[in-house]
Scaffold this motif. Structure first.
Motif, mmCIF file in Angstrom:
data_model
loop_
_atom_site.group_PDB
_atom_site.id
_atom_site.type_symbol
_atom_site.label_atom_id
_atom_site.label_comp_id
_atom_site.label_asym_id
_atom_site.label_seq_id
_atom_site.Cartn_x
_atom_site.Cartn_y
_atom_site.Cartn_z
ATOM 1 N N LYS A 175 21.173 58.521 30.949
ATOM 2 C CA LYS A 175 22.604 58.763 30.156
ATOM 3 C C LYS A 175 22.138 56.948 29.741
ATOM 4 O O LYS A 175 22.007 55.998 29.697
ATOM 5 N N TYR A 176 23.361 56.457 28.549
ATOM 6 C CA TYR A 176 23.342 55.360 28.182
ATOM 7 C C TYR A 176 24.889 54.734 27.820
ATOM 8 O O TYR A 176 25.569 55.528 28.339
ATOM 9 N N GLY A 177 24.969 53.519 27.925
ATOM 10 C CA GLY A 177 26.688 52.763 27.638
ATOM 11 C C GLY A 177 26.210 51.886 27.187
ATOM 12 O O GLY A 177 27.486 51.017 26.875
ATOM 13 N N CYS A 178 24.861 50.799 26.536
ATOM 14 C CA CYS A 178 25.758 49.657 25.424
ATOM 15 C C CYS A 178 24.379 50.052 24.855
ATOM 16 O O CYS A 178 24.274 48.771 24.500
ATOM 17 N N ASP A 179 23.312 50.245 25.532
ATOM 18 C CA ASP A 179 21.889 50.292 24.719
ATOM 19 C C ASP A 179 21.702 47.998 24.511
ATOM 20 O O ASP A 179 20.926 47.299 23.225
ATOM 21 N N GLN A 180 21.721 47.871 25.456
ATOM 22 C CA GLN A 180 21.002 46.239 25.725
ATOM 23 C C GLN A 180 21.146 45.949 26.682
ATOM 24 O O GLN A 180 21.325 44.663 26.893
ATOM 25 N N GLY A 181 21.280 46.245 27.691
ATOM 26 C CA GLY A 181 20.579 46.370 28.889
ATOM 27 C C GLY A 181 21.587 45.733 29.897
ATOM 28 O O GLY A 181 21.232 45.120 31.518
ATOM 29 N N GLU A 182 23.070 45.730 29.582
ATOM 30 C CA GLU A 182 24.128 45.456 30.295
ATOM 31 C C GLU A 182 24.430 46.310 31.256
ATOM 32 O O GLU A 182 25.881 45.898 31.900
ATOM 33 N N CYS A 183 24.371 48.065 30.843
ATOM 34 C CA CYS A 183 25.518 48.090 31.664
ATOM 35 C C CYS A 183 24.330 49.225 33.067
ATOM 36 O O CYS A 183 24.960 49.301 34.044
ATOM 37 N N GLY A 184 23.246 49.163 32.904
ATOM 38 C CA GLY A 184 22.763 49.984 33.860
ATOM 39 C C GLY A 184 22.402 51.596 33.916
ATOM 40 O O GLY A 184 22.208 52.034 34.689
ATOM 41 N N ALA A 185 22.961 51.794 32.819
ATOM 42 C CA ALA A 185 23.214 53.834 33.472
ATOM 43 C C ALA A 185 21.714 54.339 32.461
ATOM 44 O O ALA A 185 22.230 55.330 33.536
ATOM 45 N N CYS A 186 21.176 53.427 31.914
ATOM 46 C CA CYS A 186 20.168 53.962 31.525
ATOM 47 C C CYS A 186 18.333 53.985 32.290
ATOM 48 O O CYS A 186 17.763 54.390 32.060
ATOM 49 N N SER A 187 19.479 53.672 33.452
ATOM 50 C CA SER A 187 18.211 52.939 34.619
ATOM 51 C C SER A 187 16.807 53.971 34.784
ATOM 52 O O SER A 187 16.931 54.762 35.438
ATOM 53 N N VAL A 206 13.978 49.774 35.982
ATOM 54 C CA VAL A 206 14.268 48.715 34.794
ATOM 55 C C VAL A 206 15.123 49.652 33.658
ATOM 56 O O VAL A 206 15.765 50.508 33.690
ATOM 57 N N THR A 207 15.424 49.413 32.185
ATOM 58 C CA THR A 207 16.556 49.542 31.827
ATOM 59 C C THR A 207 15.800 50.109 30.495
ATOM 60 O O THR A 207 15.299 49.290 29.758
ATOM 61 N N SER A 208 15.639 51.568 30.950
ATOM 62 C CA SER A 208 15.129 52.029 29.124
ATOM 63 C C SER A 208 15.454 52.118 28.042
ATOM 64 O O SER A 208 15.068 52.656 27.104
ATOM 65 N N CYS A 209 16.727 51.185 27.670
ATOM 66 C CA CYS A 209 17.115 51.345 26.913
ATOM 67 C C CYS A 209 16.345 49.902 25.882
ATOM 68 O O CYS A 209 16.588 49.659 24.668
ATOM 69 N N ILE A 210 16.146 49.180 26.546
ATOM 70 C CA ILE A 210 15.045 47.775 26.319
ATOM 71 C C ILE A 210 13.170 48.314 26.669
ATOM 72 O O ILE A 210 13.174 47.140 26.608
#
Ligand SMILES: Cc1cc2nc3c(=O)[nH]c(=O)nc-3n(C[C@H](O)[C@H](O)[C@H](O)COP(=O)(O)OP(=O)(O)OC[C@H]3O[C@@H](n4cnc5c(N)ncnc54)[C@H](O)[C@@H]3O)c2cc1C
Ligand code: FES
Ligand code: FES
Lengths: 288, 151, 784
Positions: free
Chosen positions: B36-48, B56-60
């Motif tokens: 999932k995702y929630g911020c697109d810049q490493g701040e929420c971790g939903a995309c880990s 790692v955070t896959s959004c960055i």
């Protein structure tokens, strides 16, 4: 989400050649934790989706080396690698303290020391210690390589002094034998947050512990770049190291620092905190 | 660029634009929407997710940054620790709205991969990169600790 | 009132009261649960919104280069393109979908762009230019009230007013020995749900419209979309997708998000996806109303609470949206859960040029509970009394009258929560005398700069919508048994993560004597259930629970009739026990419930029923400032333990003890989940969270790196303490738990800070800068 063109050389030589060709039209990409956020948020030149020079396919840029007098760190070394490195643990403990609080495990697994240096944020965690260590930055071009002291390399917030065809290829931290090193940062939250004020100290006590033979103090997030508290350093070096002197030093560093108010904190608080944090580190040294 | 990457044990080779984010590669190209995702810049971790054994955070991350022959483990993957933590999350009610859950489970999996014996403080350190707005983290700790007992 | 089945312990019950596994857990831990952003439709289009850059301006001209847009395949829409009414109905009908002549806040939607990709829609922005003339703006509610020149809402900018009146406050203050008076400020709090807002509108030509999305209140969206498009309500269908947190933030905002998507879909006759980025979400959607509260308390030296006077100014932002309802709750909770004969509460909701504020867990009450509980502590301090003992003297007990004159005749567990929280926290042992500033400085000199402190708050929570929202207080349910013995039900309230599906499934399982594993809830869809009001005010378990009980009771009768016929027994002599149907008199087991359902099916009996519930009556007389404000009350005591660094001002939270009287814990695990999560949000409100606006009224802290919510590293140990003092109106005695865990944390925290370092805060959050500044001020005041 990203429309940047990306070039991915597989050797340093190739990377330098590309940089030489594109000069200011290409931007290095290491861990990307700053670059990708700046591109997404269209900050300044990053908003125009510049071409990126991806360094991640050059494995040779990933090294931590110990020489007689220095520690040398390659541009792809991540924060996590530094944390796990016995060399860094032994020789630059204050850097370990600084790095362990950067972002989150996710960010530390991606972000690099070189990226932190080249981003040149006044709030960057590693910089205070690197300044206190008189760290040198190796800059390389197709036909040249030189070492630049970090305080000359970083010229302002987000600004570095590097030739348009240059890349950083090494961070060189001098070893300091017998020094006590420490780093404290204040932040709004204990994870995933940016520094409000930070301080790094490297101190060498005289054998009889009555004086400071050497002390280096640097402050983060109180000026456009990391600054050394030179007046306070001189005060501490030129007097007997006592409780009384610590109180004087606290006052002097407050005088000396010139912070600003921003979204994270206000000027008055930041100023006062430089004194409190310095006092804590000095008392720790005194009581040891 | 041509990528060669092992995702959840399956070798995948295909053409992708090098400026594609790993998050989009997983979700859009491979249909792995569990990340999932929630911020697109490493701040929420939903995309880990776990890349080469690191959380790692896959959004960055751009595809160009990933070395050839890398391995990725996502929530859809098969892994002893991962499945155990999923079970414990269910048992302890550690997922409420679920938006952070898969990122949180991946962070917990990575943490126990590195050291199954972590203590409370180390659990807090290990999970601090994923924000949860629902649970107060308490049931998440319970689930992780219970999983530890079975490792 | 509804019949209440008594359950004395877990042994007697089949499902209720048990820690059963959450129904939604399986798909959430695998990531398979579909959120709005996981869905896709053939030929889907994307929507971008052009928003006002100004806080207050007149729109002079909107120039759209339609030719270029057409060549790019982009469609633009303005207020003029709205086929129906340009109004998003919430309460006062002052909120437009797209601004036409005036923009009233930064981020207000003016034009929509629809294209085959988000990138294209974004690129098309440059072909729209909007000319504005800026007009003066106001951002502070006290300034905005009766503003001589700036008019945002009618003539005085006050969009709602509520009051409480009891006795004679001036007389009360005259009889007091000590009068404490302060002005407090509370911040805008962002919901920061991890899934941002998003809806997808799927048109069937111009005939009908289906909207999928992340939301709390599908029936609100149904009405708005229908009115915007000028369609019959029956032709608009809203389907809730898995919702990644809401906390009030997805109560009224999806009216806008869903309607923008629907307008786009109507214009292009294709599915339109509108997913907000984090920045767009924080900058342009609702938050907790910031407030200014003036609070005056009078006490005698013996500890009598003589008078309470409160003035509340809620900053509603540019549009009223939910403000009248939020303000009602603020007004009713302003004087606290105490007996006090002289009370005067004057509460105003004032429009300003900030983003419209709205619902957030607690709904207007945290803004008054922080000052109220600070005042109680300061009062206790002024007469040298332990703050928990002082509260104990005044808290409501069964048979007491609230400050607004309502006699509460049952289910008052406040005293129990106070006793339990005090006992479990070790209150009396931990509570040390509050130090003077001289003592704090003395200790600092010795190198001791960290001090512990402990603080308390006692609160009440008026359950459900109360008198101000009573027209919406109804709920439907639909229950259908399948031939294989499983049961499917539908309700109109929603799951946002709070555990409603689980708890309602437990109620259905219990009522029908079916295994919990065989009960399923169908996704919320407005075409299945009649308007059930909003999922707010902690009402879902109770209202939908009662509607389900109603339906299940009917089903039981249908089943019993068939069983009676077949087994030749008396239908009134049958009951369900441990998943079996048995004769009451002989205790003879006849058959399993599953088999009974099969029997009904074979006999061609009716297998589906609808249930309905209407909330018990409430009435509030605002002229008199008295009334029966809510039908029931939940009660809570919070104790917070902190450690404060007196040189730096940082406050670390060590422990939270949260004791809640919820009537009945239908599922103790989900209940604890609500307490733990709500407590942490309350801690965020008191300690970390604050939306920062620029002087021009724009949100500055617009991402999760500048708007800070607690991470694992800020989270203390949270001790949930459950008290069950049943309420006869609730299913199994339950009263609901959604909101109160958040409400009382901030003051317990600031009271703990006061106990640790002797300074009082009039503003939250308690940031290090604020705590430090308060300490410096005190040093100057006392010249130490
Ligand atoms: C969520 C989050 C939290 C964070 N928290 C912290 C924190 O707590 N403390 C902190 O200090 N930082 C923090 N950061 C910032 C960032 O992670 C660090 O600055 C990191 O060290 C940057 O390294 P990188 O490899 O990702 O750099 P990149 O983003 O790849 O590059 C950063 C800059 O350096 C330049 N650059 C990189 N390599 C070279 C080279 N070899 N030669 C010349 N220029 C080069 C790039 O062009 C760019 O300008 C955070 C970031 C995020 C997203
Ligand atoms: S979406 Fe990647 S960290 Fe938030
Ligand atoms: S469960 Fe909702 S954000 Fe974690």
């Amino acid at each position: 989400m990203y429309s940047n063109e990306i070039l991915s050389p597989t050797s340093l030589k190739e990377a330098l050649a590309i940089k030489d060709q594109y000069v200011n039209d290409i931007f290095p990409l290491a861990g990307g934790t700053d670059v990708l956020v700046m591109v997404r948020n269209k900050l300044g030149v990053w908003g125009e989706s510049p071409v990126l020079l991806n360094l991640n396919n050059i494995p040779k840029l990933n090294f931590i080396l110990e020489t007689d007098s220095n520690i040398e760190i390659g541009p792809l070394v991540t924060h996590t690698q530094l944390l796990e490195s016995p060399i860094i643990q032994k020789h630059v403990p204050a850097l370990i303290k600084a790095i362990s609080i950067i972002g989150s495990p996710q960010i530390r697994n991606l972000g690099t020391l070189t990226g932190n240096v080249c981003r040149a944020s006044p709030a960057a965690d590693t910089l205070a210690t690197l300044y206190a260590r008189d760290t040198q930055v190796q800059i390389q071009t197709v036909n040249n390589s030189k070492l630049v002291p970090i305080k000359e390399f970083i010229t302002g917030p987000g600004q570095i002094n590097i030739p348009e065809n240059g890349l950083v290829t090494k961070i060189v931290i001098p070893k300091l034998e017998g020094y006590f090193g420490d780093y404290i940062s204040l932040r709004q939250r204990y994870a995933l947050s940016i520094v409000v004020v930070s301080i790094a100290v490297e101190a060498l006590l005289s054998k009889d512990r009555s004086r400071m033979d050497d002390i280096r103090i640097s402050l983060g997030a109180v000026a456009p770049t990391i600054v050394r508290a030179t007046k306070t350093e001189i005060l501490l070096k030129s007097n007997a190291f006592t409780k009384n002197l610590i109180e004087k030093a606290e006052k002097m560093i407050i005088e000396e620092s010139r912070p600003i108010t921003d979204i994270r904190s206000n000027k008055r608080y930041r100023k006062a905190m430089t004194g409190v944090l310095l006092g804590r580190i000095l008392r720790e040294i005194l009581s040891h | 660029m041509n990528v060669k990457i092992t995702i959840n044990g399956k070798l995948i080779t295909r053409e992708v634009p090098e400026n594609r984010r790993l998050l989009d590669f997983l979700r859009e190209d491979l249909g792995l929407k569990g990340t999932k995702y929630g911020c697109d810049q490493g701040e929420c971790g939903a995309c880990s997710i776990i890349l080469n054994n690191k959380i790692v955070t896959s959004c960055i991350i751009l595809m160009a940054q990933i070395p050839q022959n890398s391995t990725v483990l996502t929530i859809e993957g098969t892994d002893h620790v991962l499945q155990l933590i999923q079970e414990k999350f269910k048992e302890f009610g550690a997922a409420q709205c679920g938006a952070c859950t898969t990122g949180m489970i991946m962070a917990a999996t990575s943490l126990l991969h590195l050291d199954p014996k972590v203590n409370q403080k180390e659990i807090e350190d290990g999970l601090c990169g994923v924000l949860c707005r629902c649970t107060g983290y308490t049931k998440i700790y319970d689930a992780v600790k219970e999983a530890q007992k079975q490792l | 009132m509804f019949l209440v089945k008594e359950f004395s312990s877990e042994v007697d019950s089949m499902a209720v009261g048990k820690r059963l596994k959450r129904k939604d857990a399986d798909t959430k831990v695998t990531g398979e649960a579909p959120y709005a952003y996981d869905m896709s439709f053939a030929d889907e289009q994307y929507l971008a919104v052009i928003r006002s850059p100004y806080a207050h301006a007149r729109i002079v001209n909107i120039a759209i280069d339609y030719k270029i847009l057409e060549s790019l395949g982009v469609v633009a829409g303005t207020a003029k393109d709205i086929p129906g009414k340009n109004i998003l109905h919430v309460i006062l009908d002052d909120w437009p979908l797209l601004a036409e002549k005036v923009v009233r806040h930064v981020g207000e939607p003016v034009v929509i762009l629809v294209a085959a990709s988000l990138h294209l829609a974004e690129e098309a922005r440059k072909y729209v230019s909007i000319e504005y003339i800026e007009i003066p703006a106001v951002f502070d509610p006290v300034e905005a009230k009766d503003h001589p020149t700036i008019q945002i809402f009618e003539e005085n900018n006050v969009c709602s007013y509520w009051q409480q009146k009891n006795g004679d406050v001036e007389k009360g203050f005259a009889e007091s020995d000590i009068v404490i008076e302060n002005e407090y400020r509370t911040p805008a709090q962002e919901h920061a749900y991890i899934e941002t807002q998003g809806c997808i509108a799927v048109p069937q030509g111009h005939d009908s419209m289906t909207v999928y999305g992340s939301m709390q209140c599908p029936f609100y969206v149904q009405r708005c979309v229908a009115e915007i498009l000028g369609m019959e309500w029956s032709k608009v269908n809203i389907i809730q997708t898995t919702t990644g947190g809401a906390f009030g933030g997805k109560e009224d905002v999806p009216n806008q998000v869903g309607s923008l998507a629907a307008l786009g879909a109507w214009l292009v006759r294709k599915p339109v996806k509108f997913l907000l980025t984090r920045e767009e979400d924080i900058e342009t959607t609702s938050k907790r109303h910031p407030a200014v509260i003036r609070y005056k308390t009078g006490v005698t030296k013996q500890g009598e609470l003589k008078a309470i006077k409160v003035e509340v100014f809620l900053n509603t932002g540019a549009y009223a949206t939910l403000a009248p309802a939020v303000l009602y709750r603020a007004a009713m909770h302003a004087a606290g859960p105490y007996r006090c004969g002289n009370v005067d509460v004057q509460a105003y909701a004032v429009t300003t040029n900030l983003v419209p504020f709205g619902a957030f867990r607690g709904f207007g009450s945290p803004q008054v509970i922080f000052p109220g509980e600070e005042q109680m502590d300061r009062a206790a301090e002024s007469i040298g009394m332990d703050p928990s003992d002082f509260r104990e003297l005044h808290i409501l007990k069964v048979g007491d009258k609230t400050t607004f004159g309502q006699v509460i005749d049952q289910s008052v567990g406040l005293e129990q929560t106070l006793h339990k929280a005090r006992e479990q926290s070790g209150w009396y042992k931990k509570r040390k005398p509050t130090p003077t500033i001289a003592q704090v400085l003395e200790e600092q000199k010795k190198g001791k700069y960290r001090r512990k402190g402990i603080g308390i708050s006692t609160i009440f929570y008026g359950c459900f919508l109360g008198a101000a929202g009573k027209l919406m207080s109804r709920s439907g349910a639909y229950v259908q048994v399948e031939p294989d013995g499983s049961v499917r039900f539908a309700v109109g309230t929603t799951e946002m993560g709070q555990g409603m599906i689980t708890v309602l499934s437990q109620i259905v399982a219990e009522e029908l004597g079916i295994e919990y594993e065989k009960v399923y809830m169908t996704p919320v869809d407005t075409s299945r259930v009649p308007d059930s009001g909003p999922t707010v005010a902690s009402r879902a378990t109770i209202m939908s629970g009662r509607a389900l009980q109603d339906a299940c009771k009917q089903l039981r009768t249908l089943i019993y009739d068939k069983v009676a016929l077949k087994y030749e027994v008396d239908a009134t002599d049958i009951e369900i026990k441990e998943f079996q149907i048995q004769e009451i008199t002989t205790q003879k087991k006849l058959l399993s419930v599953s088999d009974a359902i099969k029997l009904v099916y074979q006999e061609r009996g009716q297998i589906a029923v609808a249930g309905w519930d209407v909330a018990p009556p409430t009435h509030y007389d605002n002229e008199k400032g008295q009334g029966d404000a809510y039908s029931a009350y939940a009660w809570c005591t919070n104790i917070v333990e902190v450690e404060v660094d007196s040189q730096i001002g940082t406050v670390d939270i060590l422990n939270i003890w949260a004791a809640h009287d919820v009537g009945k814990a239908i599922n103790p695990q989900t209940l604890e989940g609500q307490i733990e999560g709500g407590s942490l949000q309350g801690l965020g409100y008191g300690r970390y969270e604050e939306i920062i606006f620029t002087p021009e009224g724009r949100v500055l802290s617009n991402n999760l790196g500048t708007y800070l919510i607690p991470t694992t590293k800020e989270t203390p140990k949270i001790h949930s303490i459950i008290v069950e003092d049943p309420w006869s109106g609730g299913p199994y005695g339950a009263k609901g738990i959604g909101e109160q865990p958040l409400m009382g944390i901030a003051p317990a925290l600031t009271n703990a800070i006061a106990n640790a370092v002797g300074v009082r805060l009039n503003t939250i959050p308690a940031t290090p800068e604020r705590v430090w500044a308060a300490i410096q001020e005190k040093i100057e005041e006392e010249k130490v």
